[in-house]
Design a protein around this motif. Structure first.
Motif: not given
Lengths: 267, 83
Positions: B9-14, B55
């Motif tokens: 997970r990188d903020g809203d991006r998975l 992260y």
């Protein structure tokens, strides 16, 4: 077109140069066509040297994960990939391993034979399934002793192998995993000429010398830069120029070396 | 051995881990997450980046049950196995 690594996809029949030309009845006889070989190193041989080696060559279908050479083991054949890709892997005594080179349609395995020694220096393992021409070690040794120009040609390629290994040592200590992955994809693209690959993260982790979950992270980052497309075990190059720019000086020295030594190879 | 999936997970991006990894249990899952996160943080630092502590790994089992959330900040703060 995508080809599978690590046995992910069904094995497709690989057309031979003979069947390409319509002489399908001869395909099983493994007679190697006198036409322009697909392997660039063979293509670069003089007509006399190619005529010398051609009757000794046979076509072989390589499956992902096949081990062609084991460290210190006997080298049975030298392989000239046509559309397969082979990894050269250095292994530590405790089993830890890292890739130190890759061989595709521009090169050959069998370094030990060309250097005049019988035992493999590193492990050679098939990375992408496909076809290769091969010659038994004894046959190659005999030809090397008969033709100085053939030996010289293969020794020139060994310089590239050496440069590739030393450059890999350099980047392993100077480049981030993300850049090493980008470099690796570029090198693979150079050696098989395709944009898309089926590769498991487990395999990539072993090639790059990182823990497997880290591969997801590195792919995520390259994808965030719009350089690749990554879905499941499928990786596609989106922007080759962008990848080169991103890796910068970490990529290209072995490839330039190859082009200097084999200017007519079309690499 | 059960298979565990280390989604990143990188903020809203998975970024999904479709492949997963066979591990004996939760202790090994945590150890793998710790070692991998340490490796990534170290690599990022050597690449001139700030510490990637925002992260995390979201680790799920084959039934997609959440097994562990491992923030990279833990790898920056706590000792663990050498990657």
């Amino acid at each position: 077109m995508t080809r599978a690594a690590n046995g992910l996809a069904a094995k497709a029949a690989i057309p031979t140069a003979d069947s390409d030309k319509g002489t399908t009845a001869d395909a099983r006889r493994k007679v190697i066509s006198a036409a322009r070989p697909r392997n660039m190193l063979l293509r670069g041989l003089s007509a006399q040297d190619f005529a010398l080696i051609r009757p000794r060559l046979e076509r072989s279908t390589l499956q992902a994960k096949d081990v062609l050479e084991e460290v210190n083991g006997p080298v049975e054949y030298a392989y000239f990939p046509e559309d397969s890709l082979i990894s050269v892997i250095a292994t530590q005594r405790d089993g830890k391993a890292i890739e130190v080179g890759m061989v595709g349609r521009e090169g050959m395995t069998g370094t030990a034979i060309v250097l005049g020694n019988g035992e493999a220096l590193n492990e050679c393992r098939v990375q992408l399934e496909g076809s290769a021409l091969r010659i038994p070690a004894a046959g190659l040794r005999e030809l090397l002793s008969r033709s100085a120009s053939l030996h010289a040609q293969f020794l020139r390629y060994m310089q590239v192998v050496l440069v590739q290994a030393t450059q890999t040592a350099l980047v392993n200590s100077h480049l981030t995993v993300e850049k090493r992955l980008a470099r690796w994809l570029l090198m693979m693209h150079d050696r098989v000429g395709e944009n898309e690959f089926d590769l498991t993260h487990e395999f990539l982790a072993a090639m790059l010398g990182v823990r497997r979950p880290g591969v997801t992270v590195a792919l995520h980052m390259l994808e965030g830069r719009h350089l690749i497309r990554s879905t499941r075990s499928h990786i596609g190059i989106r922007d080759r120029a962008g990848l080169e720019e991103f890796v910068a000086s970490g990529y290209g020295i072995p490839e330039e070396h190859y082009r200097r030594l084999f200017p007519g190879a079309g690499f | 051995m059960p298979r565990y999936f280390f989604h990143y997970r990188d903020g809203d991006r998975l970024s999904e881990d479709y492949e997963g990894e066979l591990l004996p249990g939760i202790a090994a899952v945590e150890e793998t997450a710790m070692a991998s996160a340490k490796e990534i943080i170290a690599d990022g630092l050597l690449g001139g980046n700030p510490v990637l502590t925002g992260y995390s790994y979201e680790i799920r089992d084959e039934a997609r049950n959440l097994v562990l959330v491992f923030p990279f900040s833990e790898a920056a703060e706590k000792p663990g196995p050498r990657p």
